[in-house]
Design an enzyme around this catalytic site. Structure first.
Site, PDB file in Angstrom:
ATOM      1  CG  ASN A   1      -0.241  -0.034   2.534  1.00  0.00           C
ATOM      2  OD1 ASN A   1       0.836   0.541   2.679  1.00  0.00           O
ATOM      3  ND2 ASN A   1      -0.820  -0.697   3.511  1.00  0.00           N
ATOM      4  CB  ILE A   2      -0.173   4.851  -0.134  1.00  0.00           C
ATOM      5  CG1 ILE A   2      -0.976   4.919   1.170  1.00  0.00           C
ATOM      6  CG2 ILE A   2      -1.088   4.724  -1.341  1.00  0.00           C
ATOM      7  CD1 ILE A   2      -1.882   6.145   1.293  1.00  0.00           C
TER       8      ILE A   2
ATOM      9  CB  CYS B   1      -5.932  -1.559  -5.472  1.00  0.00           C
ATOM     10  SG  CYS B   1      -6.191   0.153  -5.980  1.00  0.00           S
ATOM     11  CB  SER B   2      -8.358  -0.074  -1.519  1.00  0.00           C
ATOM     12  OG  SER B   2      -7.567  -1.071  -0.905  1.00  0.00           O
ATOM     13  CG  ASP B   3     -11.052   4.156  -2.173  1.00  0.00           C
ATOM     14  OD1 ASP B   3     -12.132   3.566  -2.058  1.00  0.00           O
ATOM     15  OD2 ASP B   3     -10.572   4.863  -1.276  1.00  0.00           O
ATOM     16  N   GLY B   4      -9.251   2.027  -6.097  1.00  0.00           N
ATOM     17  CA  GLY B   4      -9.057   1.948  -7.538  1.00  0.00           C
ATOM     18  C   GLY B   4      -8.450   3.180  -8.158  1.00  0.00           C
ATOM     19  CD1 TRP B   5      -6.830   6.279  -5.069  1.00  0.00           C
ATOM     20  CD2 TRP B   5      -8.899   7.072  -5.291  1.00  0.00           C
ATOM     21  NE1 TRP B   5      -7.287   6.591  -3.808  1.00  0.00           N
ATOM     22  CE2 TRP B   5      -8.562   7.091  -3.914  1.00  0.00           C
ATOM     23  CE3 TRP B   5     -10.154   7.542  -5.671  1.00  0.00           C
ATOM     24  CZ2 TRP B   5      -9.446   7.530  -2.937  1.00  0.00           C
ATOM     25  CZ3 TRP B   5     -11.025   7.993  -4.685  1.00  0.00           C
ATOM     26  CH2 TRP B   5     -10.665   7.987  -3.335  1.00  0.00           C
ATOM     27  CG  ASP B   6      -3.366   5.393  -4.713  1.00  0.00           C
ATOM     28  OD1 ASP B   6      -2.982   6.440  -5.252  1.00  0.00           O
ATOM     29  OD2 ASP B   6      -3.948   5.377  -3.611  1.00  0.00           O
ATOM     30  NE  ARG B   7      -2.709  -0.895  -3.694  1.00  0.00           N
ATOM     31  CZ  ARG B   7      -2.962  -1.309  -2.448  1.00  0.00           C
ATOM     32  NH1 ARG B   7      -2.192  -2.229  -1.894  1.00  0.00           N
ATOM     33  NH2 ARG B   7      -3.972  -0.816  -1.765  1.00  0.00           N
TER      34      ARG B   7
END
Length: 685
Positions: free
Chosen positions: A277-278, A341-347
């Protein structure tokens, strides 16, 4: 551009001059010496005030910047047009083109505030179904199209995580939507069907077992034409890719989220990629900086062992592994892939964009790469403001021997423990306890999903009108440090790896990527100042600021790759136009860190370089399906562990192995003018 600032007063009874040391976001180190203590303190206070007390995004440089010709005559805002890009992929506003239509359900950004206005969805799915399906995905980020392969009509779609929760909730509408997506490449997909296909109708579409999927090598290499043909005729293996480690995805069920229950998505197979994660990514880069901070003022080169232990190359390799898997599924196995991923805006943005770079030569041109960034990062949303931290933070300023703003390590200790060496399930339960104790708060104020288990205050863009949720002053006036992360930097680094390994297949050069990273942080242009399309429209960013693409398009010749051979992609077979990364050869992008190639990539004590996949330990590199692993566990041996529990244990061990090194602003060392001149290219605006 300031990442850290340290004021060092002159010691008592010493002839040493007071100084201010800066580390910039582009890894430039600067040291200012003063003849007067009063002058030095005044400058330090001024820098801190100008950096941390802007209050509003509109006070940033982009809103006052006025370019000179020829940049003045370029309009980079016009380069990306969503409808034009969909038409290039074969989808027009006419419903049913290649089995897809463009929905305007989000035209006013009320349906999904962080999504674009136009959403390509299967033509057999009505907006009514989308309304119900949106309630099952975090922030209503439903599965929508981002790329359609021009030959086999197979798709890459992206979304956020489903709201499964501890009660194992399901949504028939979401299942129908995903089923319809995975059936769009059927021969009769263009026919105008009055009702969506049932799940049972397409369960036979992908009969591939997890054993067959395990044979898909994430280890990328050159593939000859005969091998490509063999792979191309293989059976369709539709795939749902969850970018997270398995343990993190399952732990999110404690806060009402989670990952798809494959009992209800039997027409596909799932793969967990194990991408951290971030918070892990942020601390990995901090370790790299810790390793480099003294090397410019000492005769010693950067500590190669410390660089390896940072895990940075492992993370880049993991991204390229995932992108390779997705590209092979779509381009060679004629399959559909849904990424989240989770919110769909990073990975998710990283994987989606990188896989399209591997699949489509257009995105490897200068204009095509710009379109890719506009589409998958800007239009589909990425929290640029929070990940880059360009509003500044007082925690990044320090007077030596006089801590300002407290110990950021201590303040963020919970985040570090939860995501590197702690028990993910235990932290999830703690977050869940806080969630269930909330009263009348928006669901948008749940845990920071891409930080997994890390609570955060809701940014203004995520709040719907009339919400009573309060936004913290830190979000209004500055940066929340534990939400910063080098996500876009990693995407550019992974792109550099592809460019380095395939130097004739990219129209742009390395300097283009480096300058783009610089302008991510410079705030000279409005392109990266907001987190989604809705925010940019409301802020009137196109009318009030200039596009960062103005800078590159007006200086086009500076950023072209002399080795580029477009005729290669123009004349060869479609399958041979694909690119795949060689993840054993992932290397340090030394130019971006201002170091020489020999310093960061040269042999270590006469021994071969250890690349990302040879780091050792129990860190997972590759993907695992719900039953068996996919890809690789070490640099050379295929993964053979079977069973979810064993895979989860390995990932948990891998997360525990990611140690967090100490770092503080006081440890920053300045770069001497001689060293800076010798080891870094000084680029003027």
């Amino acid at each position: 551009m300031i990442a850290y600032c340290t004021y060092k007063p002159a010691p008592p009874a010493s002839r040493q001059a007071p100084s201010i040391r800066l580390r910039c976001r582009d890894f430039t180190f600067v040291n200012f010496l003063f003849v007067s203590e009063t002058k030095a303190r005044d400058v330090y206070d001024s820098i801190k005030s100008l950096t941390c007390k802007l209050g509003r995004v509109e006070k940033l440089y982009a809103f006052t910047y006025r370019p000179q010709p020829p940049e003045k005559d370029v309009n980079g805002w016009e380069l990306y047009d969503a409808k034009r890009e969909w038409r290039r992929l074969g989808i027009s506003e006419k419903d049913g083109d290649k089995g897809w239509r463009i929905s305007e359900i989000n035209a006013d950004y009320e349906y999904a505030p962080t999504y674009p206005a136009l959403l390509p969805v299967p033509s057999t799915i009505s907006d009514n179904v989308l309304n119900y399906a949106g309630k099952y995905r975090s922030r209503s980020r439903i599965p929508v199209l981002t790329y359609l392969h021009p030959v086999n009509n197979c798709s890459i779609t992206r979304s956020s995580q489903p709201l499964v929760g501890v009660r194992m909730n399901r949504s028939v509408q979401d299942e129908r939507l995903v089923a319809a997506i995975f059936s769009t490449s059927k021969p009769d997909a263009d026919s105008q069907s009055s009702s969506p296909p049932s799940i049972k109708d397409i369960e036979t579409e992908s009969q591939t077992s997890s054993t067959q999927l395990a044979s898909l090598s994430l280890e990328s290499s050159f593939v000859d034409a005969e091998a490509l043909e063999d792979e191309a005729i293989s059976q369709q293996n539709n795939l749902i890719v969850d970018a997270r480690p398995t343990v993190n995805a399952y732990a999110m069920q404690a806060v009402g989220k989670g990952s798809e229950n494959m009992e209800h998505y039997k027409f596909a197979t799932k793969a967990y990629l194990g991408i951290a994660n971030i918070h892990v990514m942020r601390h990995s880069l901090e370790k790299v900086v810790d390793t480099l901070k003294d090397s410019d003022i000492t005769p010693l080169t950067p500590n190669r062992e410390a660089l390896t232990n940072s895990g940075w190359l492992k993370h880049i390799s993991g991204l390229l592994d995932g992108a390779s898997l997705i590209a092979r599924q779509v381009g060679l196995h004629h399959s559909h892939v849904l990424i989240h991923c989770s919110d769909g805006w990073d990975r998710t943005s990283q994987l989606s964009a990188l896989s399209q770079l591997c699949l489509d030569p257009y995105y490897r041109t200068l204009e095509g790469f710009i379109v890719l960034v506009e589409k998958d990062w800007l239009s589909f949303g990425h929290m640029f403001r929070y990940r880059t931290g360009f509003m500044g933070s007082e925690k990044w300023f320090e007077v030596e021997n006089e801590r300002l703003g407290g110990n950021k390590r201590a303040e963020n200790g919970a985040a570090i423990g939860a995501n590197s060496g702690g028990n993910a399930f235990e932290n999830a339960l703690l977050s869940a306890k806080g969630f269930f104790n909330k009263k009348n708060e928006s669901k948008e104020s749940l845990a920071d999903s891409d930080g997994e288990m890390q609570p955060y205050d809701t940014p203004p863009s995520a709040l719907k009108s009339g919400s009573a949720t309060k936004v913290s002053n830190e979000h209004k006036n500055g940066t929340k440090v534990n939400e910063t992360s080098p996500i876009f930097h990693q995407f550019l680094d992974a792109t550099y790896q592809l460019l380095y390994q395939h130097p004739t297949r990219f129209e742009f050069n390395e300097r283009f990527l480096r300058r783009l990273l610089y302008h991510l942080y410079s705030c000279q242009y409005g392109t990266f100042l907001y987190d989604n399309e809705k925010q940019r429209v409301e802020a009137g960013v196109k009318e009030k600021t200039r596009s960062v693409w103005d800078y590159f398009l007006s200086r086009r010749q500076q950023f072209l790759n002399e080795k580029y051979e477009p005729v290669v992609d123009d004349n060869i077979k479609e399958q041979e136009r694909l690119l795949f990364p060689r993840t054993k050869e992932v290397r340090w992008w030394s130019e971006v860190f201002g170091r020489t190639d020999a310093e960061m990539n040269g042999p270590l004590h006469g021994t071969p370089i250890t690349f990302a996949n040879g780091l050792g330990g129990s860190v997972l590199t590759g993907a695992e399906s719900a039953d068996k692993s996919i890809g690789i566990g070490t640099a050379h041996q295929p993964r053979t562990d079977g069973g979810l529990s064993q895979g989860a244990e390995r990932i948990a061990a891998g997360l525990s192995a990611l140690g967090i090194g100490k770092s503080s602003a006081s440890q920053i060392r300045s770069r001497s003018p001689e060293s800076a001149k010798a080891s870094m290219e000084v680029e003027m605006q």
